[in-house]
Motif scaffolding. Structure first.
Motif, PDB file in Angstrom:
ATOM      1  N   LYS A 172      34.760  42.263  46.545  1.00  0.00           N
ATOM      2  CA  LYS A 172      34.383  41.476  45.284  1.00  0.00           C
ATOM      3  C   LYS A 172      34.987  42.190  44.313  1.00  0.00           C
ATOM      4  O   LYS A 172      34.825  43.177  43.757  1.00  0.00           O
ATOM      5  N   GLU A 173      35.899  41.309  43.581  1.00  0.00           N
ATOM      6  CA  GLU A 173      36.686  41.579  42.435  1.00  0.00           C
ATOM      7  C   GLU A 173      36.142  41.731  40.991  1.00  0.00           C
ATOM      8  O   GLU A 173      35.640  40.433  40.596  1.00  0.00           O
ATOM      9  N   PRO A 174      35.556  42.790  40.426  1.00  0.00           N
ATOM     10  CA  PRO A 174      34.765  42.583  39.136  1.00  0.00           C
ATOM     11  C   PRO A 174      35.891  42.137  37.999  1.00  0.00           C
ATOM     12  O   PRO A 174      35.126  41.496  37.254  1.00  0.00           O
ATOM     13  N   LYS A 175      36.804  42.396  38.092  1.00  0.00           N
ATOM     14  CA  LYS A 175      37.537  42.102  36.982  1.00  0.00           C
ATOM     15  C   LYS A 175      38.092  40.469  36.868  1.00  0.00           C
ATOM     16  O   LYS A 175      37.698  39.885  37.845  1.00  0.00           O
ATOM     17  N   TYR A 176      38.227  40.024  35.797  1.00  0.00           N
ATOM     18  CA  TYR A 176      38.707  38.574  35.568  1.00  0.00           C
ATOM     19  C   TYR A 176      39.854  38.307  36.514  1.00  0.00           C
ATOM     20  O   TYR A 176      40.947  39.193  36.479  1.00  0.00           O
ATOM     21  N   GLY A 196      39.685  28.993  46.063  1.00  0.00           N
ATOM     22  CA  GLY A 196      39.305  29.047  44.571  1.00  0.00           C
ATOM     23  C   GLY A 196      38.039  29.421  44.455  1.00  0.00           C
ATOM     24  O   GLY A 196      37.433  29.577  45.522  1.00  0.00           O
ATOM     25  N   GLY A 197      37.507  29.481  43.302  1.00  0.00           N
ATOM     26  CA  GLY A 197      36.019  29.747  43.058  1.00  0.00           C
ATOM     27  C   GLY A 197      35.983  30.577  41.639  1.00  0.00           C
ATOM     28  O   GLY A 197      36.800  30.330  40.753  1.00  0.00           O
ATOM     29  N   PRO A 198      34.905  31.365  41.504  1.00  0.00           N
ATOM     30  CA  PRO A 198      34.700  32.033  40.207  1.00  0.00           C
ATOM     31  C   PRO A 198      35.614  33.119  39.822  1.00  0.00           C
ATOM     32  O   PRO A 198      36.379  33.740  40.957  1.00  0.00           O
ATOM     33  N   TYR A 199      35.913  33.291  38.782  1.00  0.00           N
ATOM     34  CA  TYR A 199      37.076  34.120  37.960  1.00  0.00           C
ATOM     35  C   TYR A 199      36.489  35.559  37.971  1.00  0.00           C
ATOM     36  O   TYR A 199      37.313  36.171  37.987  1.00  0.00           O
ATOM     37  N   TYR A 200      35.199  35.767  37.985  1.00  0.00           N
ATOM     38  CA  TYR A 200      34.631  36.955  38.195  1.00  0.00           C
ATOM     39  C   TYR A 200      33.888  37.155  39.582  1.00  0.00           C
ATOM     40  O   TYR A 200      33.376  36.301  40.204  1.00  0.00           O
ATOM     41  N   ASN A 201      34.159  38.281  40.134  1.00  0.00           N
ATOM     42  CA  ASN A 201      33.659  38.701  41.309  1.00  0.00           C
ATOM     43  C   ASN A 201      34.277  37.723  42.584  1.00  0.00           C
ATOM     44  O   ASN A 201      33.580  37.217  43.516  1.00  0.00           O
ATOM     45  N   ALA A 202      35.608  37.473  42.345  1.00  0.00           N
ATOM     46  CA  ALA A 202      36.113  36.756  43.349  1.00  0.00           C
ATOM     47  C   ALA A 202      36.456  37.486  44.687  1.00  0.00           C
ATOM     48  O   ALA A 202      36.554  38.671  44.691  1.00  0.00           O
ATOM     49  N   LEU A 215      53.285  36.165  42.678  1.00  0.00           N
ATOM     50  CA  LEU A 215      52.088  36.261  41.811  1.00  0.00           C
ATOM     51  C   LEU A 215      51.379  34.805  41.649  1.00  0.00           C
ATOM     52  O   LEU A 215      51.954  34.101  41.326  1.00  0.00           O
ATOM     53  N   HIS A 216      50.352  34.597  42.667  1.00  0.00           N
ATOM     54  CA  HIS A 216      49.744  33.459  42.871  1.00  0.00           C
ATOM     55  C   HIS A 216      48.384  33.422  42.101  1.00  0.00           C
ATOM     56  O   HIS A 216      47.457  33.652  42.641  1.00  0.00           O
ATOM     57  N   TYR A 217      48.328  32.742  41.010  1.00  0.00           N
ATOM     58  CA  TYR A 217      47.090  32.694  40.198  1.00  0.00           C
ATOM     59  C   TYR A 217      46.311  31.565  40.600  1.00  0.00           C
ATOM     60  O   TYR A 217      46.659  30.470  40.880  1.00  0.00           O
ATOM     61  N   THR A 218      45.096  31.940  40.652  1.00  0.00           N
ATOM     62  CA  THR A 218      43.991  30.709  40.740  1.00  0.00           C
ATOM     63  C   THR A 218      43.910  29.958  39.510  1.00  0.00           C
ATOM     64  O   THR A 218      43.526  28.799  39.542  1.00  0.00           O
ATOM     65  N   ALA A 219      44.456  30.473  38.439  1.00  0.00           N
ATOM     66  CA  ALA A 219      44.236  29.553  37.088  1.00  0.00           C
ATOM     67  C   ALA A 219      45.475  28.532  37.136  1.00  0.00           C
ATOM     68  O   ALA A 219      46.589  29.084  37.747  1.00  0.00           O
ATOM     69  N   PRO A 220      45.131  27.372  36.520  1.00  0.00           N
ATOM     70  CA  PRO A 220      44.153  27.150  35.689  1.00  0.00           C
ATOM     71  C   PRO A 220      42.965  26.188  36.499  1.00  0.00           C
ATOM     72  O   PRO A 220      42.458  25.170  35.843  1.00  0.00           O
ATOM     73  N   HIS A 221      43.227  26.264  37.740  1.00  0.00           N
ATOM     74  CA  HIS A 221      42.021  25.522  38.542  1.00  0.00           C
ATOM     75  C   HIS A 221      40.679  26.000  38.032  1.00  0.00           C
ATOM     76  O   HIS A 221      40.397  26.724  37.583  1.00  0.00           O
ATOM     77  N   ALA A 222      40.029  24.707  38.476  1.00  0.00           N
ATOM     78  CA  ALA A 222      38.337  24.908  38.071  1.00  0.00           C
ATOM     79  C   ALA A 222      37.944  26.028  38.761  1.00  0.00           C
ATOM     80  O   ALA A 222      38.215  26.553  39.955  1.00  0.00           O
ATOM     81  N   PRO A 223      36.861  26.618  38.499  1.00  0.00           N
ATOM     82  CA  PRO A 223      35.717  26.281  37.313  1.00  0.00           C
ATOM     83  C   PRO A 223      36.262  26.741  35.971  1.00  0.00           C
ATOM     84  O   PRO A 223      37.055  27.464  35.723  1.00  0.00           O
ATOM     85  N   TRP A 224      35.911  25.718  34.724  1.00  0.00           N
ATOM     86  CA  TRP A 224      36.294  26.120  33.678  1.00  0.00           C
ATOM     87  C   TRP A 224      35.002  26.272  32.581  1.00  0.00           C
ATOM     88  O   TRP A 224      35.312  26.447  31.417  1.00  0.00           O
ATOM     89  N   GLY A 225      33.876  26.534  33.136  1.00  0.00           N
ATOM     90  CA  GLY A 225      32.715  26.841  32.343  1.00  0.00           C
ATOM     91  C   GLY A 225      33.021  28.391  31.670  1.00  0.00           C
ATOM     92  O   GLY A 225      33.687  29.209  32.041  1.00  0.00           O
TER      93      GLY A 225
END
Length: 488
Positions: A147-151, A131-137, A178-188
């Motif tokens: 590094k994925e720039p998209k959400y 897991g990790g950031p939702y942008y630049n994952a 289809l394995h989403y990282t959502a809704p895992h943290a971070p939530w900021g």
């Protein structure tokens, strides 16, 4: 010869069963997942095999419990870069691939060596870590780290849809994870699109209780102010709505290509999640000792197949992720004999008829290292090796698990019955060399192969090689101690 059924398997990360509109949540915006439930079957009582991501995922794909596949905790990304944790084990994806399926994974793997395509997948767009950031994952795309720039929710959906478009032109059936990282943290707010967060701008999130912190809690996700609580929940709920929009795109693409009727869709989460429930913001490792609350072990599960599975059904009996492997393989007509007995049972007949035998005594089990659970429709027993504390709940009268009956003399017979069934079941299926009850699992992450202790011997071998009891021996020992205590 008729083409086999395609499969789209949608897996979210840390999503509580309580978090969808079809499960009664009045706060969430999830119209597309709710429609999937209306057009298919929704499982009221579906359980993960372990209330944390990596062991839960390994159990989904292998059909084995953690003490059979050896993944007992979430995998520490600093120690699993090159280890393939499921190497040498069968997954249902591998079996599908061997039977002519074109297989793709888009999203989170978190079972080791994400750089390498494995387990029968042909295409591979995989998160480097857990897991990790939702942008630049950090994502491996067919072996190349980018590094994925998209959400990341949107990018995961898009890669999956690209695969569907290509696979639909082929003669072979396809399988898409289809394995989403959502809704895992971070939530900021910096991690999620403003348009998703704004959907919950004025929401009070009454579906998430505001309770005193649990006395066992080990981490806090906010300082305790109502403003911070609402900000966290906006991120969590917004992430789920992002997945919902992705599901809409996938279903619309299947309809556009004329293959929705040829495709089985399964939606579930790897494990549950408490977002204030029991005073916890977390899952099984949100407390010390580890917990098995319903909010940690129950997961939303929906299965749909247009014109093949009758819509609008709600199934009440108990099912587990270890039932997924036999169900999928039977559903698509692929024969498979496991090298060793698996605990799960196919529920294909229930999907076909929508009829359940609610009089049948159905029991599910969970494990998280030294913590094990047995649950039927009315009772739940949690055993913590070696010394407790243990828990016993009457879920019929106490569905929120508020009163632990473990020390009540009037429930002693029920306690003994549940404990005996739990011990016998785990003795039947556990591989003693990687027995989670004897592994140092504390919820802080697994850093290597189960059981390994420097020189290659296992913790179990080192300390318990001469203490391999059968279940009957364990029960006799316990009963003997109880008799001695009564005499004394």
């Amino acid at each position: 010869m008729k083409k086999k059924t395609n499969i789209v398997f949608i897996l979210t990360d840390d999503q509580g069963y309580w978090s969808l509109g079809s499960y009664g949540n009045k706060d969430i915006i999830s119209p597309n997942l709710d429609k999937l439930a209306e057009n298919g079957v929704r499982f009221e009582n579906f359980f993960c095999v372990s209330p944390v991501c990596s062991p839960a995922r390994a159990s989904i794909f292998t059909g084995r419990i953690p003490s059979q596949h050896g993944v007992h905790d979430w995998l520490d990304e600093h120690h699993n870069d090159t280890v393939e944790y499921l190497k040498g084990q069968d997954t249902f994806v591998k079996v599908l691939s061997e039977n002519g399926y074109n297989c793709c994974l888009s999203g989170k793997w978190h079972l080791g060596n994400s750089a390498e395509i494995q387990q029968g997948f042909d295409q591979w767009y995989v998160h480097e870590k857990g897991g990790g950031p939702y942008y630049n994952a950090p994502m491996y795309k067919d072996g190349v780290l980018t590094k994925e720039p998209k959400y990341i929710t949107e990018a995961t959906t898009d890669y999956g849809i690209e695969f569907i478009e290509k696979a639909a032109k082929e003669d072979a059936p396809f399988y898409l994870s289809l394995h989403y990282t959502a809704p895992h943290a971070p939530w900021g707010e910096e991690h999620h699109p403003k348009e998703l967060l704004d959907l919950y701008k004025d929401c009070k999130f009454e579906s998430c209780p505001r309770e005193d912190y649990h006395p066992w809690k080990i981490r806090e996700t906010f300082e305790g102010t109502e403003e911070e609580r609402l900000a966290i929940l906006r991120g969590y709920f917004g992430a789920i709505t992002g997945v919902d929009l992705g599901v809409k795109k996938v279903v619309e693409k299947l309809e556009e290509l004329g293959i929705l009727e040829d495709t089985l869709i399964i939606f579930t989460s790897d494990n549950g999640m408490s977002m204030g429930h029991h005073g916890i913001f977390g899952k099984g490792n949100g407390t010390s000792p580890l917990n098995m609350y319903e909010s940690s072990v129950k997961v939303p599960t929906i299965i749909s197949h247009k014109n093949h599975i009758s819509g609008g059904k709600v199934l009440e009996s108990l099912y587990s992720h270890y039932d997924i492997l036999p169900t999928i393989l039977e559903y698509v007509g692929v024969e498979y004999t496991a090298p060793k007995p698996l605990p799960g049972k196919s529920f294909c007949n229930v999907l076909a008829t929508g009829e359940e035998d609610l009089e049948n005594d159905v029991v599910v089990f969970d494990e998280y290292g030294p913590v094990r659970m047995i649950r039927n429709r009315e009772w739940k027993y949690i055993h913590r090796y070696p010394f407790g504390p243990h828990e016993l709940y009457n879920l019929k009268d106490d569905p929120d698990e508020r009163e632990n009956l473990i020390d009540k003399e009037e429930y002693r017979e029920k306690l003994q019955e549940m404990r005996m069934r739990l011990e016998r079941w785990f003795v039947k299926y556990v591989n003693p060399e990687i027995d989670g009850a004897r592994e140092p699992v504390f919820g802080a992450g697994q850093k290597g192969l189960a059981g390994v202790w420097g020189d290659g011997t296992t913790i179990y071998q080192r300390y318990h090689s001469d203490l391999i009891f059968t279940c009957d021996n364990l029960l006799k020992e316990r009963d003997k101690n109880e008799r001695v205590n009564k005499v004394n």
